[in-house]
Design a protein around this motif. Structure first.
Motif, PDB file in Angstrom:
ATOM      1  N   GLN A  66       0.853  -1.183   0.000  1.00 28.59           N
ATOM      2  CA  GLN A  66       0.000   0.000   0.000  1.00 28.59           C
ATOM      3  C   GLN A  66       0.891   1.236   0.000  1.00 28.59           C
ATOM      4  N   ILE A  67       0.544   2.185  -0.860  1.00 35.02           N
ATOM      5  CA  ILE A  67       1.242   3.459  -0.927  1.00 35.02           C
ATOM      6  C   ILE A  67       0.201   4.536  -0.608  1.00 35.02           C
ATOM      7  N   TYR A  68       0.497   5.353   0.387  1.00 33.73           N
ATOM      8  CA  TYR A  68      -0.447   6.361   0.845  1.00 33.73           C
ATOM      9  C   TYR A  68      -0.207   7.694   0.157  1.00 33.73           C
ATOM     10  N   ASP A  69      -1.214   8.575   0.207  1.00 32.67           N
ATOM     11  CA  ASP A  69      -1.088   9.921  -0.357  1.00 32.67           C
ATOM     12  C   ASP A  69       0.199  10.582   0.114  1.00 32.67           C
ATOM     13  N   ASN A  70       0.871  11.244  -0.803  1.00 26.55           N
ATOM     14  CA  ASN A  70       2.086  12.019  -0.524  1.00 26.55           C
ATOM     15  C   ASN A  70       3.259  11.186  -0.040  1.00 26.55           C
ATOM     16  N   GLU A  71       3.249   9.899  -0.277  1.00 26.85           N
ATOM     17  CA  GLU A  71       4.387   9.057   0.064  1.00 26.85           C
ATOM     18  C   GLU A  71       5.259   8.844  -1.161  1.00 26.85           C
ATOM     19  N   PHE A  72       6.513   8.613  -0.918  1.00 25.43           N
ATOM     20  CA  PHE A  72       7.498   8.353  -1.956  1.00 25.43           C
ATOM     21  C   PHE A  72       7.921   6.899  -1.832  1.00 25.43           C
ATOM     22  N   LEU A  73       7.887   6.153  -2.920  1.00 32.39           N
ATOM     23  CA  LEU A  73       8.267   4.749  -2.904  1.00 32.39           C
ATOM     24  C   LEU A  73       9.674   4.589  -3.449  1.00 32.39           C
ATOM     25  N   TYR A  74      10.503   3.931  -2.685  1.00 37.71           N
ATOM     26  CA  TYR A  74      11.873   3.636  -3.108  1.00 37.71           C
ATOM     27  C   TYR A  74      12.072   2.137  -2.977  1.00 37.71           C
ATOM     28  N   SER A  75      12.506   1.523  -4.039  1.00 39.51           N
ATOM     29  CA  SER A  75      12.731   0.083  -4.046  1.00 39.51           C
ATOM     30  C   SER A  75      14.178  -0.185  -4.421  1.00 39.51           C
ATOM     31  N   ALA A  76      14.907  -0.866  -3.549  1.00 39.49           N
ATOM     32  CA  ALA A  76      16.317  -1.144  -3.807  1.00 39.49           C
ATOM     33  C   ALA A  76      16.652  -2.551  -3.330  1.00 39.49           C
ATOM     34  N   GLY A  77      17.637  -3.117  -3.960  1.00 43.82           N
ATOM     35  CA  GLY A  77      18.089  -4.444  -3.554  1.00 43.82           C
ATOM     36  C   GLY A  77      19.150  -4.937  -4.507  1.00 43.82           C
ATOM     37  N   SER A  78      19.636  -6.106  -4.232  1.00 46.79           N
ATOM     38  CA  SER A  78      20.646  -6.718  -5.092  1.00 46.79           C
ATOM     39  C   SER A  78      20.051  -7.072  -6.449  1.00 46.79           C
TER      40      SER A  78
END
Length: 83
Positions: free
Chosen positions: A32-44
């Motif tokens: 779930q991504i909420y209003d005004n949130e920034f999604l960052y996805s990182a990994g190997s």
């Protein structure tokens, strides 16, 4: 303050191939991504972050998903249904 869910992803699965050659790339991801949130996805390398983001953006088909955006269901598809 209560935030609204902007993007709701439930049970996202991506399977390449079929039968004995099937490979599960993404398995049962819920996010779930909420209003005004920034999604960052990182990994190997090889952890499927790009596959998940491509599916959310619509560049990659999902094998199974329930995807809602701003409380409106966009997609619900399952392996047995026509897309």
């Amino acid at each position: 303050m209560l935030k609204n869910v902007a993007v709701d992803i439930q049970q996202v699965t991506k399977i390449y191939g079929a039968g004995n050659a099937a490979v599960t790339a993404v398995n049962d991801v819920t996010l779930q991504i909420y209003d005004n949130e920034f999604l960052y996805s990182a990994g190997s390398v090889g952890l499927r972050e790009t596959t998940l983001l491509r599916m959310i953006a619509g560049f990659e088909d999902m094998t199974k998903v329930i995807l809602s955006c701003l409380a409106r269901r966009l997609r619900a598809c399952h392996p047995t249904s026509d897309r």
